[in-house]
Design an enzyme around this catalytic site. Structure first.
Site, PDB file in Angstrom:
ATOM      1  N   ARG A  75       0.894  -1.170   0.000  1.00 32.57           N
ATOM      2  CA  ARG A  75       0.000   0.000   0.000  1.00 32.57           C
ATOM      3  C   ARG A  75       0.929   1.216   0.000  1.00 32.57           C
ATOM      4  O   ARG A  75       1.509   1.557   1.020  1.00 32.57           O
ATOM      5  CB  ARG A  75      -0.897  -0.005   1.241  1.00 32.57           C
ATOM      6  CG  ARG A  75      -1.900  -1.154   1.234  1.00 32.57           C
ATOM      7  CD  ARG A  75      -2.963  -0.972   2.322  1.00 32.57           C
ATOM      8  NE  ARG A  75      -3.994  -1.990   2.199  1.00 32.57           N
ATOM      9  CZ  ARG A  75      -4.030  -3.113   2.902  1.00 32.57           C
ATOM     10  NH1 ARG A  75      -3.091  -3.369   3.780  1.00 32.57           N
ATOM     11  NH2 ARG A  75      -5.008  -3.994   2.718  1.00 32.57           N
ATOM     12  N   GLY A 107      -8.686   1.210  -2.678  1.00 35.50           N
ATOM     13  CA  GLY A 107      -7.589   2.181  -2.578  1.00 35.50           C
ATOM     14  C   GLY A 107      -6.715   2.138  -3.816  1.00 35.50           C
ATOM     15  O   GLY A 107      -6.284   3.187  -4.331  1.00 35.50           O
ATOM     16  N   ILE A 130     -10.401  -9.647  -1.209  1.00 39.28           N
ATOM     17  CA  ILE A 130     -11.292 -10.649  -0.596  1.00 39.28           C
ATOM     18  C   ILE A 130     -12.603 -10.010  -0.132  1.00 39.28           C
ATOM     19  O   ILE A 130     -13.564 -10.699   0.147  1.00 39.28           O
ATOM     20  CB  ILE A 130     -10.619 -11.353   0.612  1.00 39.28           C
ATOM     21  CG1 ILE A 130     -10.311 -10.352   1.744  1.00 39.28           C
ATOM     22  CG2 ILE A 130      -9.373 -12.101   0.161  1.00 39.28           C
ATOM     23  CD1 ILE A 130      -9.958 -11.024   3.066  1.00 39.28           C
ATOM     24  N   ASP A 131     -12.641  -8.670  -0.041  1.00 34.52           N
ATOM     25  CA  ASP A 131     -13.787  -8.001   0.606  1.00 34.52           C
ATOM     26  C   ASP A 131     -15.055  -7.934  -0.248  1.00 34.52           C
ATOM     27  O   ASP A 131     -16.134  -7.702   0.281  1.00 34.52           O
ATOM     28  CB  ASP A 131     -13.407  -6.554   0.987  1.00 34.52           C
ATOM     29  CG  ASP A 131     -12.209  -6.496   1.929  1.00 34.52           C
ATOM     30  OD1 ASP A 131     -11.933  -7.506   2.591  1.00 34.52           O
ATOM     31  OD2 ASP A 131     -11.551  -5.439   1.978  1.00 34.52           O
ATOM     32  N   MET A 173     -12.690 -10.916   8.217  1.00 31.97           N
ATOM     33  CA  MET A 173     -12.282  -9.659   7.585  1.00 31.97           C
ATOM     34  C   MET A 173     -13.415  -9.076   6.735  1.00 31.97           C
ATOM     35  O   MET A 173     -14.492  -9.665   6.651  1.00 31.97           O
ATOM     36  CB  MET A 173     -11.051  -9.890   6.720  1.00 31.97           C
ATOM     37  CG  MET A 173      -9.770  -9.974   7.519  1.00 31.97           C
ATOM     38  SD  MET A 173      -8.367 -10.118   6.389  1.00 31.97           S
ATOM     39  CE  MET A 173      -7.010  -9.856   7.534  1.00 31.97           C
ATOM     40  N   LYS A 217     -30.642 -26.517  19.801  1.00 34.69           N
ATOM     41  CA  LYS A 217     -29.232 -26.421  19.450  1.00 34.69           C
ATOM     42  C   LYS A 217     -28.304 -26.620  20.632  1.00 34.69           C
ATOM     43  O   LYS A 217     -28.637 -26.315  21.759  1.00 34.69           O
ATOM     44  CB  LYS A 217     -28.963 -25.072  18.801  1.00 34.69           C
ATOM     45  CG  LYS A 217     -29.701 -24.944  17.506  1.00 34.69           C
ATOM     46  CD  LYS A 217     -29.142 -23.845  16.671  1.00 34.69           C
ATOM     47  CE  LYS A 217     -29.877 -23.841  15.344  1.00 34.69           C
ATOM     48  NZ  LYS A 217     -29.448 -22.762  14.492  1.00 34.69           N
ATOM     49  N   SER A 219     -25.086 -25.407  20.391  1.00 33.80           N
ATOM     50  CA  SER A 219     -24.062 -24.366  20.337  1.00 33.80           C
ATOM     51  C   SER A 219     -24.616 -23.182  19.567  1.00 33.80           C
ATOM     52  O   SER A 219     -25.705 -23.268  18.992  1.00 33.80           O
ATOM     53  CB  SER A 219     -22.816 -24.893  19.633  1.00 33.80           C
ATOM     54  OG  SER A 219     -23.136 -25.232  18.303  1.00 33.80           O
TER      55      SER A 219
HETATM   56  O1  F6P Z   1      -8.814  -5.308   2.013  1.00 36.63           O
HETATM   57  C1  F6P Z   1      -8.413  -6.577   2.330  1.00 36.63           C
HETATM   58  C2  F6P Z   1      -8.188  -6.742   3.808  1.00 36.63           C
HETATM   59  O2  F6P Z   1      -7.853  -8.079   4.082  1.00 36.63           O
HETATM   60  C3  F6P Z   1      -9.348  -6.278   4.694  1.00 36.63           C
HETATM   61  O3  F6P Z   1     -10.366  -7.236   4.769  1.00 36.63           O
HETATM   62  C4  F6P Z   1      -8.646  -6.013   5.986  1.00 36.63           C
HETATM   63  O4  F6P Z   1      -9.349  -5.045   6.743  1.00 36.63           O
HETATM   64  C5  F6P Z   1      -7.317  -5.491   5.563  1.00 36.63           C
HETATM   65  O5  F6P Z   1      -7.104  -5.927   4.234  1.00 36.63           O
HETATM   66  C6  F6P Z   1      -6.159  -5.929   6.427  1.00 36.63           C
HETATM   67  O6  F6P Z   1      -5.010  -5.303   5.960  1.00 36.63           O
HETATM   68  P1  F6P Z   1      -3.520  -5.659   6.426  1.00 36.63           P
HETATM   69  O7  F6P Z   1      -3.103  -6.891   5.701  1.00 36.63           O
HETATM   70  O8  F6P Z   1      -2.723  -4.481   6.038  1.00 36.63           O
HETATM   71  O9  F6P Z   1      -3.563  -5.908   7.897  1.00 36.63           O
END
Ligand code: F6P
Length: 325
Positions: A75, A107, A130-131, A173, A217, A219
């Site tokens: 990044r 980003g 992945i989001d 995440m 259930k 759990s």
């Molecule tokens: O954007 C992908 C992601 O895995 C998000 O789900 C998570 O908030 C972030 O990146 C974590 O970033 P880093 O690997 O910098 O901790």
């Protein structure tokens, strides 16, 4: 801008399973159609610093099966500045790179858009995150694999949760989006999901958990979307304090969600999008992200795909609610 002969490719932001399949697809489809392909290492930082290597078809052999990214990722803070982007542009001139393909999330595509506008430079985006939070595409590269990884983990947690008749808060995440949490909750047969798109108060949650655990259930699993202020720990602590009768545990899945060999779906998605990216360049498209909608490859203008309000299907909340009784 003259005819495009050389295309640079980079991966940026959080890595995602299927990025390698995307690099392979762009390289092979590019070479097939007569372009030179240059791999740029470490995202936009590598573009600024000139960490670049020309790729042959052999350079991408055997990578479709591998998680992560052979190009590495970063990044880049420097690329957020005008000076950084100017240096990146100078590298493009020096390396004779005429167009860029950027694989990454929100980003990264925002950065690509700034660069494209400032320097009138052709950029094509591919959604690698992945989001699944990019607007204009049904799926992003890596999302399916990560859902499967989470599902496998939660299935295991369910075994121990059943044995001890416990409540588990499992944190996944997703940055600011609840796609992973909500869909994984459905796939795992979880009792509830806590997502940023929907407010959840603790009383509501406890009633919901009690409904399941006291009836049939043994759990209860609650999938919680990550949040700096109120992640899984926050909810577990509140439930422990306010309902001491429950035996509560927390599991934060963390970065294991980002690794692993990509699923068939992600490999196919990345391959089709890679071919689509080269086709976009041949058609003269500029500053668009390759998306997929109803199984069709589409071109989404950068300004649209980086919107932060990708529609969260509220019907999924009903599905989980009705099926978790
Ligand atoms: O954007 C992908 C992601 O895995 C998000 O789900 C998570 O908030 C972030 O990146 C974590 O970033 P880093 O690997 O910098 O901790």
């Amino acid at each position: 801008m003259g005819k495009i002969k050389t295309i640079g490719i980079l991966t940026s932001g959080g890595d995602s399973p299927g990025m390698n399949a995307a690099i392979r697809a762009v390289t092979r489809a590019g070479i097939y159609n007569g372009f030179r392909i240059k791999g740029i290492y470490r995202g936009f930082d590598g573009l600024i610093n000139g960490e670049i290597k020309e790729f042959s078809t052999e350079d991408v052999s055997g990578i479709i099966t591998r998680g992560g990214t052979i190009l590495k990722s970063a990044r880049s803070k420097e690329f957020m500045t005008v000076e950084g982007r100017q240096k990146a542009y100078e590298t493009c001139l020096k390396e004779e790179i005429d167009a860029l393909i950027v694989i990454g999330g929100n980003g990264s595509l925002t950065g690509a858009r700034e660069f494209a506008m400032e320097h009138d430079f052709p950029c094509i985006g591919m959604p690698g995150t992945i989001d699944n939070d990019l607007y204009g595409t049904d799926a992003t590269i890596g999302y399916d694999t990560t859902m499967n990884t989470i599902m496998e983990c939660v299935d295991r947690i369910r075994d121990t949760a059943n044995s001890h008749e416990r409540i588990f808060f499992v944190e996944v995440m997703g940055r600011d989006a609840g796609f992973l949490a909500q869909n994984c909750a459905i796939a795992c047969g979880a009792e509830a999901a806590i997502v940023p798109e929907e407010a959840t108060d603790v009383d509501q949650l406890a009633a919901f958990m009690g409904r399941g655990i006291r009836k049939s259930k043994k759990s209860c699993i609650v999938i919680v979307s990550e949040s700096p202020k109120c992640g899984a720990m926050y909810y577990a602590d509140r439930v422990k304090q306010e309902f001491p009768g429950f035996d509560v545990r927390v599991s934060i899945l963390g970065h294991l969600q980002r690794g692993g060999s990509p699923s068939a779906r992600d490999r196919i998605l990345a391959s089709c999008m890679g071919v689509g990216a080269i086709e976009a360049i041949m058609q003269g498209q500029r500053n668009v992200m390759i998306g997929v909608r109803n199984n069709d490859i589409v071109y989404v203008p950068f300004s649209e795909c980086i919107r932060t309000d990708k529609v969260f299907d509220k019907r999924l909340i009903t599905v989980l609610d009705e099926l978790s009784i």
